[in-house]
Design a protein around this motif. Structure first.
Motif, PDB file in Angstrom:
ATOM      1  N   LEU A   1     150.129 106.092 -30.096  1.00 55.26           N
ATOM      2  CA  LEU A   1     149.250 105.010 -30.535  1.00 55.26           C
ATOM      3  C   LEU A   1     149.692 103.682 -29.917  1.00 55.26           C
ATOM      4  O   LEU A   1     148.887 102.955 -29.331  1.00 55.26           O
ATOM      5  N   GLN A   2     150.973 103.402 -29.997  1.00 55.10           N
ATOM      6  CA  GLN A   2     151.428 102.105 -29.491  1.00 55.10           C
ATOM      7  C   GLN A   2     151.266 101.990 -27.976  1.00 55.10           C
ATOM      8  O   GLN A   2     150.750 100.986 -27.469  1.00 55.10           O
ATOM      9  N   ALA A   3     151.691 103.020 -27.249  1.00 50.99           N
ATOM     10  CA  ALA A   3     151.627 102.940 -25.786  1.00 50.99           C
ATOM     11  C   ALA A   3     150.178 102.811 -25.315  1.00 50.99           C
ATOM     12  O   ALA A   3     149.872 102.028 -24.411  1.00 50.99           O
ATOM     13  N   TYR A   4     149.260 103.555 -25.946  1.00 53.21           N
ATOM     14  CA  TYR A   4     147.858 103.477 -25.514  1.00 53.21           C
ATOM     15  C   TYR A   4     147.186 102.188 -25.966  1.00 53.21           C
ATOM     16  O   TYR A   4     146.286 101.692 -25.294  1.00 53.21           O
ATOM     17  N   ARG A   5     147.609 101.627 -27.110  1.00 54.24           N
ATOM     18  CA  ARG A   5     147.080 100.306 -27.483  1.00 54.24           C
ATOM     19  C   ARG A   5     147.532  99.265 -26.459  1.00 54.24           C
ATOM     20  O   ARG A   5     146.774  98.383 -26.067  1.00 54.24           O
TER      21      ARG A   5
END
Lengths: 543, 543
Positions: free
Chosen positions: B298-302
């Motif tokens: 979630l964090q990397a793709y955000r």
């Protein structure tokens, strides 16, 4: 005025030779025989005049030489197959002309594929030299591509790296959709000005094979022999002659036997009337062959095709076409019955395929079409397609006048749009049962019934009729022609997409955009500066 | 610099309220809170700032309010739902900004449909007043549309008749493809500046129903109750918090925890590096919920999403992005295994759908992408999609360095492109068995194996590596940015088309064209002259 009529004895750029089941179309462009001033057609580059001859040759092969099974497309120039569309011609053309030129050349190439798919003729591109840009795009429209391996000849799409525009004749789409070349390889190929030679071109799927110069002709001949299995050639049909279309050019428009085009230039709209058959005397294939190009479905649609091309290229300010028909519904339906009954016969098949192509030309014409359905009209069967292809239809609601429309079996699948759907299916995407109901009904629809069935847009009565049509015309012709073109291209093709709709919808729209951009056509644009000592300078902002 | 981050407590234009299974998103645009000078956001018209809030709200509903089953989109302004994109904003924006603005708003609307299709939330447009242009396009992105019948409120797409441009947020495509409105009726509606009121709008399929003012709220409430069946609400998940993305803005680019963007502005390319997970400690949905927005996928793709938006809008001159990954392949694959194992869990489903949307944002970004696969990289599973989404890939061929790539089950269908295909299928259209072979293999591919499998474009060895990358970058960034945009849009989407690809491919291209035309943006163009005492004058040539 650009003339779309020609014949092999008048060709300046192509030689067409036919021997039994094999036709050879050889490109030998005469540099000076251009459609306009200001450029020379060097290295087998082409302008619209060259492509009008190619379109004519392919049309004639289908009607005049039905025994042909293989068509070899090659060049008579040493070491060059074709250098594509002439850059100086493009550089000096108006935006509208460039766009219409690309559309016509796309239709010619889709016509090759239509012949291959539906009539079974195999097209073989024998690249005896370099094929660049539109040259390779012509090859990729063929079924098979063979390249000479002479240490020099290559295939290429140099539009992006050299000219700052796209390959305009479906090259990108056919790379990934037809030949299914991997997208990263297509990316490399389409940005490589010098292109690829035989070995890698074959490895990447861009050509089918390559042969050294000394063996090239021999290899092509062998492949042609394989493809042109001569079984049954004794009984091959003789073909019919396509005579020139008789057209009278008047200041007010064009007059053909079955088609009348009246131009209301001040108001920027045209009245296009198509007359149905006076009767339907031909019932058998033999009678149809005897009638030849005077047979109504062939003659009327050839005339309509010619009128559409004329409107596109010679009358750019006409934004709206009001379509009318005149004649007896029963005669049109009788013709359709004959066509359907004999659709396996070579000539009837070609006539139906030709009607389908003309109707697709209409779908792809950047003008608004309103069908006006009045007393004496004959929007039935194949002519109902004209109404279904229109952006709107107005039908007079007066039961006493006997204004009627009706479908025939031809509306059920033999005249498909570019997206593969019938126009009835396309109209009734939400309610497919309505399309079926229209097809099975054997009684004509009057205006109230047609409205209830969802066939027409509006059914004004006598009192409102003239005002409503007048206002609709005035409103339509007052709108932005660009916005209308984009809107119609979006609304006409709901549902599925095909390679053809990608070429006409997506590629065309991107190319239109790029053809307007300063990076291509501005004073420092790549297209403008091609071949000049000056260099292109780009505004590098990505959009 | 345009800031794409916001949160409900900072909203200036929307109110988001959540009560049990029902969320209400109310538009109440503040006229003066514009992103740029020179216009006022009257009548709930919007600029990019308004849409950034809408996109944020929809994203938050999915992650922070998973219990919500119905989303009502309405307005707090009397008698007006939304007047669409602000015309003065469009009139004063650069071409590139207009195009990127439309792209983002399209992604927001496709995001609503993505939520509806995959997460089952129903979107209900409660049009308490007139919805024109982008206002109606927002409504038509919802599942159901209800219009107040107050004798005045209407829906309309006035772009063609009033502004000489197209509805830019998918309105035309959704009319005929989503709601399957008959094309002639769509033609009438899209050329009628004043639009249609309740009765005819419902008859033509443009809305689902209409209600008198006195009963409007009651009818909406009733419909919401029907849709928000509260079974199982007791056990509804609580959601996770989406905290602001921490990003350090440096002169040379952006630095996030997992993403680094370095801008080589002189050379017009960027280096974008995505770091894989350091480990994969979370194995269960409970652990993933606990990690929340710090969970790597979630964090990397955000962060990646944010970097892509930044590149598009704030760095228009960057034409090429060199994509690298850093990390352990095995960690990425472990994450993918966890995601696949728990894909039915609400949060894991939302995380995978979010990854898919970010990857589609990349497919639709008008920049070239080259994947650079070096020692220490981790192009595996979900990160292999970055490579497959790139226009080309370069992989160092040095067996000693252990440069490897590998697929995971996530590459098999959970991260589809806009055309519905996996990127593997799209790559291997000609040889579907190769896509299958990549998926089943459990051992990583080294460069030679990856090349043989067709996964990468080039595999230079140490000797050639630096030169080859350098030359590829120099060549790419020297080409016409417009031609590259059109070429990439054509090559990236081979095969089938969907409503989304029509919107991004066809509609966008037509709109780009029209946005450049003097008839829209010239001194006498319709967009330029909107709301002024002067009138538009068109060059009526049809193209």
């Amino acid at each position: 005025m650009i003339n779309f009529q020609t014949s092999p004895d008048q060709y300046k750029h192509w030689k067409l030779s036919v021997e039994g089941p094999v036709a050879t179309l050889s490109m030998d462009v005469s540099e000076d025989a251009t459609l306009a001033e200001g450029y020379k057609l060097k290295l087998n580059s082409y302008d619209l005049g060259v492509d009008i001859e190619l379109a004519d040759a392919i049309q004639r092969l289908r009607f005049e030489h039905p025994a042909v099974k293989v068509v070899v497309i090659t060049s008579l120039k040493p070491r060059i197959f074709c250098a594509g569309a002439n850059i100086y011609m493009l550089g000096t053309s108006s935006h509208a002309f460039k766009v219409n030129f690309c559309k016509f050349t796309n239709e010619t190439r889709c016509g090759i594929e239509d012949d291959s798919r539906h009539s079974g003729r195999r097209y073989l591109a024998a690249l005896n030299g370099t094929a660049s840009g539109g040259g390779y795009e012509l090859a990729i429209a063929c079924d098979e591509i063979y390249l000479v391996d002479d240490g020099n000849s290559a295939i290429s799409l140099p539009e992006v790296p050299l000219l700052g525009v796209l390959p305009g004749t479906g090259g990108l789409t056919r790379l990934v959709d037809k030949r299914k070349v991997r997208r990263d390889r297509a990316d490399v190929f389409s940005t490589l000005a010098e292109g690829l030679k035989g070995k890698r071109a074959k490895e990447w799927g861009l050509i089918d094979d390559y042969f050294p110069t000394s063996k090239f002709q021999e290899a092509i001949d062998a492949r042609v022999r394989d493809l042109s299995n001569t079984d049954g050639q004794k009984d091959a049909p003789a073909g019919i002659k396509l005579n020139p279309i008789a057209v009278e050019v008047k200041p007010s428009g064009l007059e053909y036997q079955y088609v009348t085009l009246v131009l209301n230039r001040e108001q920027r709209y045209a009245d296009l009337t198509i007359r149905g058959p006076e009767c339907a005397p031909q019932k058998t294939p033999a009678e149809i062959e005897l009638a030849g190009d005077t047979y109504w479905p062939l003659q009327a649609y050839r005339e309509l095709d010619h009128a559409l091309l004329h409107l596109r290229v010679n009358e750019p300010e006409i934004g709206l076409v009001c379509l009318r028909t005149q004649g007896e519904l029963s005669n049109v339906i009788a013709i359709d019955k004959t066509l359907v009954a004999h659709r396996e016969h070579w000539l009837v098949r070609e006539i139906i395929l030709h009607m389908a192509r003309v109707l697709r030309r209409m779908d792809l014409t950047a003008k608004s079409f309103f069908s006006i359905i009045e007393p004496g009209s004959c929007f039935g069967g194949n002519m109902l397609e004209l109404m279904l292809a229109s952006d709107r239809s107005y039908m007079l609601n007066n039961p006493d006048e006997g204004v009627q429309v009706i479908a025939s079996e031809l509306n059920g699948g033999m005249l498909p749009m570019s997206n593969g759907l019938t126009r009835l299916k396309s109209r009734f995407l939400a309610e497919p049962e309505k399309a079926a109901a229209v097809l099975v009904r054997t009684e004509p629809f009057d205006a109230a019934e047609a409205e209830a069935a969802g066939l027409i847009t509006f059914a004004p009565d006598d009192l409102d009729w003239e005002d409503e049509i007048r206002v609709a015309i005035e409103e339509r012709t007052s709108l932005s022609p660009d916005a209308l073109t984009g809107m119609e291209a979006s609304l006409r093709f709901a549902g599925p997409e095909t390679m053809d709709t990608k070429i006409y919808g997506r590629l065309t729209a991107w190319q239109n955009w790029i053809f307007q951009r300063p990076n291509a056509v501005g004073p420092e644009g790549a297209l403008t500066n091609y071949g000049k000592p000056t260099q292109a300078h780009f505004d590098f902002k990505r959009t």
